[in-house]
Enzyme design. Structure first.
Site, PDB file in Angstrom:
ATOM      1  N   GLY A 187       0.851  -1.185   0.000  1.00  6.04           N
ATOM      2  CA  GLY A 187       0.000   0.000   0.000  1.00  6.04           C
ATOM      3  C   GLY A 187       0.881   1.228   0.000  1.00  6.04           C
ATOM      4  N   GLN A 197       3.210   9.941   1.891  1.00  7.72           N
ATOM      5  CA  GLN A 197       4.532   9.319   1.751  1.00  7.72           C
ATOM      6  C   GLN A 197       5.298   9.838   0.546  1.00  7.72           C
ATOM      7  OE1 GLN A 197       2.926   5.083   2.320  1.00  7.72           O
ATOM      8  NE2 GLN A 197       5.009   4.939   3.109  1.00  7.72           N
ATOM      9  N   CYS A 210       7.114  -0.706   6.465  1.00  7.06           N
ATOM     10  CA  CYS A 210       6.624   0.521   5.839  1.00  7.06           C
ATOM     11  C   CYS A 210       7.686   1.015   4.868  1.00  7.06           C
ATOM     12  CB  CYS A 210       6.354   1.579   6.913  1.00  7.06           C
ATOM     13  SG  CYS A 210       5.803   3.162   6.255  1.00  7.06           S
ATOM     14  N   LEU A 211       7.280   1.448   3.701  1.00  6.40           N
ATOM     15  CA  LEU A 211       8.244   1.950   2.711  1.00  6.40           C
ATOM     16  C   LEU A 211       8.952   3.203   3.211  1.00  6.40           C
ATOM     17  CD1 LEU A 211       6.137   1.417  -0.540  1.00  6.40           C
ATOM     18  CD2 LEU A 211       7.963  -0.049   0.359  1.00  6.40           C
ATOM     19  N   HIS A 217      -2.887   0.586   8.378  1.00  2.00           N
ATOM     20  CA  HIS A 217      -1.539   1.147   8.246  1.00  2.00           C
ATOM     21  C   HIS A 217      -1.562   2.372   7.328  1.00  2.00           C
ATOM     22  CE1 HIS A 217       2.972   0.750   7.735  1.00  2.00           C
ATOM     23  NE2 HIS A 217       2.640   1.563   6.748  1.00  2.00           N
ATOM     24  N   GLU A 218      -2.193   2.225   6.158  1.00  2.00           N
ATOM     25  CA  GLU A 218      -2.196   3.328   5.188  1.00  2.00           C
ATOM     26  C   GLU A 218      -3.008   4.510   5.699  1.00  2.00           C
ATOM     27  OE1 GLU A 218      -0.005   3.181   3.095  1.00  2.00           O
ATOM     28  OE2 GLU A 218       0.365   1.029   3.167  1.00  2.00           O
ATOM     29  N   HIS A 249      -1.230   6.806   8.024  1.00  6.10           N
ATOM     30  CA  HIS A 249      -0.362   7.811   7.399  1.00  6.10           C
ATOM     31  C   HIS A 249      -1.101   9.146   7.231  1.00  6.10           C
ATOM     32  CE1 HIS A 249       3.389   5.776   6.436  1.00  6.10           C
ATOM     33  NE2 HIS A 249       2.748   4.747   5.935  1.00  6.10           N
TER      34      HIS A 249
HETATM   35 NI    NI Z   1       3.682   2.898   5.559  1.00  2.24          NI
END
Ligand code: NI
Length: 180
Positions: free
Chosen positions: A47, A52, A100-101, A142-143, A146
């Site tokens: 995701g 981000q 997480c990226l 999670h997304e 953000h």
């Molecule tokens: Ni993330």
């Protein structure tokens, strides 16, 4: 379409509260979403949230068939969630490893609601709503976190279960997932 740079933890732009999307079905929005899907695919993400890539809007994408960073996860259909709202169903909480990226190379044990209903808009302004559970529910939480400026380490209960992926799971081949 283009791949956008992904902000890393420590960048204050990841800690902002994202603003609501007001205009749907515009060329700018479609281009942004296309870039997000390309960026997510290049990073092998499950995701990605607009903050981000430095865009402070309530917009997340998710979805994959097979994911190198989560090889055991069931597929998630490609989804666009705009101005999303999450309502937990029941009070069951599950803990699982999460990455997480924006926190590359690390994993932590994170508690999440096991089941939830989300309400959101798609990129055309249609209202969408779905009940999801398991890893799918985890990715949605999670997304959407953000969008509130929350990164998964801020949800953790035990920092002893936070570390580098290759140190936590030395028996796994990490060649494909250096960035996640
Ligand atoms: Ni993330």
């Amino acid at each position: 379409m283009s791949i956008r740079p992904i902000l890393k933890m420590g960048d204050l732009r990841l800690l902002r509260r994202a603003e609501q999307v007001r205009k749907f079905d515009t060329p700018e929005l479609h281009e942004l979403i296309a870039d997000m899907f390309e960026t997510m695919a290049a990073a092998d993400g499950a995701g990605l949230a607009a903050p981000q890539i430095g865009i402070n809007l309530q917009l997340v994408i998710l979805g994959f068939n097979q994911n190198g960073r989560y090889p055991d996860a069931e597929a998630i259909p490609e989804t666009v969630l705009i101005n999303p709202l999450i309502t937990p169903i029941g009070d069951e909480v599950e803990e699982a490893w999460e990455g997480c990226l924006s926190v590359p190379g690390m994993r932590g044990m994170v508690p999440r609601w096991a089941k939830l209903r989300y309400e959101a808009f798609d990129q055309y302004g249609n209202k969408i709503s779905q009940e999801v559970d398991g890893f799918h529910a985890r990715v949605v939480q999670h997304e959407c976190d953000h969008l509130g400026g929350i990164l998964y380490p801020m949800r953790m209960r035990d920092l002893m279960r936070f570390g580098f992926n290759d140190a936590l799971f030395p028996w796994v081949d990490h060649g494909q997932e250096e960035r996640g």
